[in-house]
Design an enzyme around this catalytic site. Structure first.
Site, PDB file in Angstrom:
ATOM      1  N   LYS A 140       1.462  -0.926   0.286  1.00 12.83           N
ATOM      2  CA  LYS A 140       0.183   0.075   0.248  1.00 12.83           C
ATOM      3  C   LYS A 140       0.880   1.027   0.320  1.00 12.83           C
ATOM      4  O   LYS A 140       1.499   0.764   0.043  1.00 12.83           O
ATOM      5  CB  LYS A 140      -0.793  -0.154   1.249  1.00 12.83           C
ATOM      6  N   HIS A 143       2.298   6.603   3.374  1.00 13.03           N
ATOM      7  CA  HIS A 143       2.074   8.044   2.775  1.00 13.03           C
ATOM      8  C   HIS A 143       2.769   8.883   3.680  1.00 13.03           C
ATOM      9  O   HIS A 143       3.370   8.307   4.483  1.00 13.03           O
ATOM     10  CB  HIS A 143       0.551   8.241   2.752  1.00 13.03           C
ATOM     11  N   HIS A 146       3.985   8.129   7.145  1.00 14.69           N
ATOM     12  CA  HIS A 146       4.643   7.608   7.646  1.00 14.69           C
ATOM     13  C   HIS A 146       6.007   7.450   8.089  1.00 14.69           C
ATOM     14  O   HIS A 146       6.516   6.923   8.650  1.00 14.69           O
ATOM     15  CB  HIS A 146       4.174   6.276   6.455  1.00 14.69           C
TER      16      HIS A 146
HETATM   17  N1  ARG Z   1       0.882  -0.212   9.896  1.00 12.88           N
HETATM   18  C1  ARG Z   1      -0.459   0.514  10.176  1.00 12.88           C
HETATM   19  C2  ARG Z   1      -0.711   2.154   9.587  1.00 12.88           C
HETATM   20  O1  ARG Z   1      -0.607   1.832   8.414  1.00 12.88           O
HETATM   21  C3  ARG Z   1      -0.144   0.985  11.430  1.00 12.88           C
HETATM   22  C4  ARG Z   1       0.671   0.150  12.604  1.00 12.88           C
HETATM   23  C5  ARG Z   1       0.706   1.319  13.861  1.00 12.88           C
HETATM   24  N2  ARG Z   1       1.501   0.060  14.475  1.00 12.88           N
HETATM   25  C6  ARG Z   1       0.012  -0.879  15.348  1.00 12.88           C
HETATM   26  N3  ARG Z   1       0.437  -1.387  16.484  1.00 12.88           N
HETATM   27  N4  ARG Z   1      -1.448  -0.616  15.014  1.00 12.88           N
HETATM   28  O2  ARG Z   1      -2.025   2.500   9.266  1.00 12.88           O
END
Ligand code: ARG
Length: 578
Positions: A140, A143, A146
């Protein structure tokens, strides 16, 4: 720490008069922030901090009266040369020469530990801190959120480590879920081994977009995707090995990009680790009577009687983002037992983490108190010339190439050994400073123009100041000890302001470490750079008599050292030339 020595000395006097232990007073003695007005006292003591906060308004003594009374009883000595009062504060001016000498000596002695060796940190228990940040989703978009998570998490980790905590940096990849069903099915149809090898993130993203679109038009593809995901969940070898391959090549590429950012992780975790453990969570919820089911078979939990239900299980029994987070938190606690566990994500996930923490509490985990979510705001308008940001790499490339273009057209550009590396460091500094200037929770509008200004409050300006001070040292020589320096040569207002500003560094680090806000450090360094520019103009080294030149060099060298230390904490590598 220089500031500590002065604070202690002031506290000792106050302690005799107020009949309170000096350790209790030290915290209320602060270095006075440097303002445009210039010349002010060096320290201030907040009188309200020793007036009984519990007494009622009528019986509470008039603060200004108390302040004046206290100031009258205090005496100047070898350290303090002047005492006066402000609004609710007693102000202390330190003996000018002692101030200059002590501060510079301390900067030279402590080097990268300046400010950290301060007693503001000495009572601090050393803790184990686990910080989860970055956490992109394979296939994905990477963005801007991140990117923010990556630089903010890195800064929190750097600062925590610097002040003595034991830090684990963790990346929790979005490496599970229906998108892998699509990706698996899509790769079999549109994928290319070759492209996957040469440009994995880009290729996986392309396949994902393509198959997503195709699945909207073709029911068959949707079925294939569901099929693939089912196989994955059932651990069928072929499906798992393709998934593993996607994950491995993606991580490899992430690591390369993180390296450009100067970021590394101790651990790559991910949602995929927690499919089975999620089932245990569901059992636990069930055994505590917390798990309910909807008519359709979706597993839900109620946090309160009136609240709306939270889904924790799909009707086919598989786990959700929330469930995997519960399992992941418990696993981290089991394995590392950190004193603090921090999650860094954008603020759209505030309620998600509240839910995670609340359910953990319902399950009886007292350590939930040690979990903390650090949310940040949204960035609007971060685009490259090619369009919207998909890959982190693109932002870095854009920053770097814009810096290169700008420096090619600037007259002041110096020859660098490695212009690309320098541009990269300047570009990154620009991104980081722009991002860290405000409160983390605020949204902001991104603009390349603003980010790259060399004279505004930007990362480019910090780099420019550092390079300038560095070249001063190259031209005029480096000083390696302060003992011969004559502090009487550093009494100009510009020099005093700089020294007063250096005096505050430990307080700034302390503040930043308490509220996790990098803006304190950023604004401190920007101010330091402005003060240095003003001093550089008024206090030349070249052409001054040796004694004066040496003292000034000493001062500028100290400034550069603190500038570099602070920049590194933020995740910026200072450049020596630009
Ligand atoms: N991968 C998730 C996203 O991009 C963020 C993860 C954040 N950490 C967690 N432990 N949920 O939205």
């Amino acid at each position: 720490m220089a500031a500590c020595r002065f604070r202690r000395s002031i506290a000792a006097q106050l302690s005799r008069i107020l009949e309170m232990p000096p350790e209790n007073l030290v915290k209320s003695i602060c270095a006075v922030p440097v303002t445009k007005k210039g010349q002010a006292a060096d320290f201030q003591f907040f009188v309200s901090s020793v007036i009984d906060a519990n007494s009622s308004d009528d019986s509470r003594p008039d603060i200004q009266l108390q302040t004046q009374r206290l100031a009258k009883e205090l005496k100047c000595d070898a350290v303090v040369s002047e005492i006066n009062t402000g609004e609710g504060t007693v102000n202390f001016t330190i003996n000018r020469e002692l101030l200059a000498k002590t501060v510079l000596q301390q900067v030279f002695e402590d080097g990268s530990q300046y400010g950290i060796k301060s007693e503001l940190f000495s009572g601090l228990p050393k803790r184990k801190i686990l910080i989860e940040f970055s956490s992109p989703n394979i296939a994905k978009k990477f963005h801007v959120g991140h990117l923010r998570s990556t630089i903010i998490g890195n800064y929190i980790a750097n600062l925590s480590e610097a002040i003595g905590h034991h830090v684990t940096r963790m990346n929790y990849l979005g490496d599970w879920g229906m998108q892998f069903g699509l990706l698996g099915a899509g790769f079999q149809r549109f994928g290319s081994e070759e492209k996957l090898k040469s440009n994995p993130l880009q290729h996986l993203f392309e396949v994902y977009v393509q198959v997503n679109k195709a699945s909207e038009e073709d029911e068959n593809i949707k079925k294939l995707a569901q099929d693939f995901f089912r196989k994955l969940e059932a651990h069928e070898e072929q499906a798992v090995s393709l998934w593993q391959h996607f994950r491995d090549v993606s991580i490899e590429e992430y690591i390369r990009t993180y390296k450009r950012l100067g970021v590394c992780f101790d651990e790559y975790s991910g949602e995929s680790f927690y499919q089975e453990k999620s089932q245990e969570i569901l059992k636990m919820l069930d055994s505590k009577g917390l798990l309910k089911k909807t008519k359709e078979g979706t597993g839900i939990v109620y946090l309160s009687e009136k609240g709306s239900p939270l889904a924790v299980m799909r009707s086919d029994g598989t786990s959700l983002y929330l469930t995997r987070d519960l399992a992941a938190a418990i696993d981290r606690m089991d394995k590392c037992n950190p004193d603090t566990m921090i999650y860094v994500t954008d603020k759209s996930q505030i309620s998600h983490f509240q839910q995670v923490f609340q359910i953990l509490k319902l399950l009886g985990y007292e350590w939930t108190e040690r979990c903390q979510h650090v949310p940040f705001g949204r960035v609007q308008g971060m685009k490259t010339r090619k369009g919207e940001v998909v890959f982190l790499e693109d932002v870095l490339d854009e920053a770097c190439s814009m810096v290169l273009e700008k420096s090619a057209s600037a007259k002041t550009t110096k020859e660098c050994e490695d212009p690309l590396e320098t541009a990269e460091r300047i570009g990154l500094a620009a991104l980081i400073v722009q991002d860290f200037k405000g409160l983390l929770s605020s949204d902001y509008q991104f603009s390349w123009d603003r980010v790259l200004q060399s004279r505004g409050d930007t990362g480019v300006f910090l780099q420019y100041t550092h390079a300038r001070l560095h070249s001063l040292e190259e031209m005029c020589g480096r000083i390696d000890q302060v003992s011969h320096m004559n502090p009487a040569c550093l009494q100009d207002p510009q020099a005093i302001s700089l020294i007063q500003h250096l005096l505050r560094y430990d307080e700034i680090l302390c503040q930043s470490s308490q509220d996790h806000q990098p803006k304190h450090i950023v604004n401190y360094l920007l101010k330091l750079s402005h003060l240095a520019a003003a001093a550089h103009k008024m206090l030349p080294v070249k052409g001054s008599v040796p004694e004066l030149a040496e003292a000034r060099l000493c001062l500028f060298q100290a400034v550069r050292s603190i500038l570099a230390n602070g920049m590194k904490l933020l995740g910026i590598t200072p450049v020596n030339r630009m």
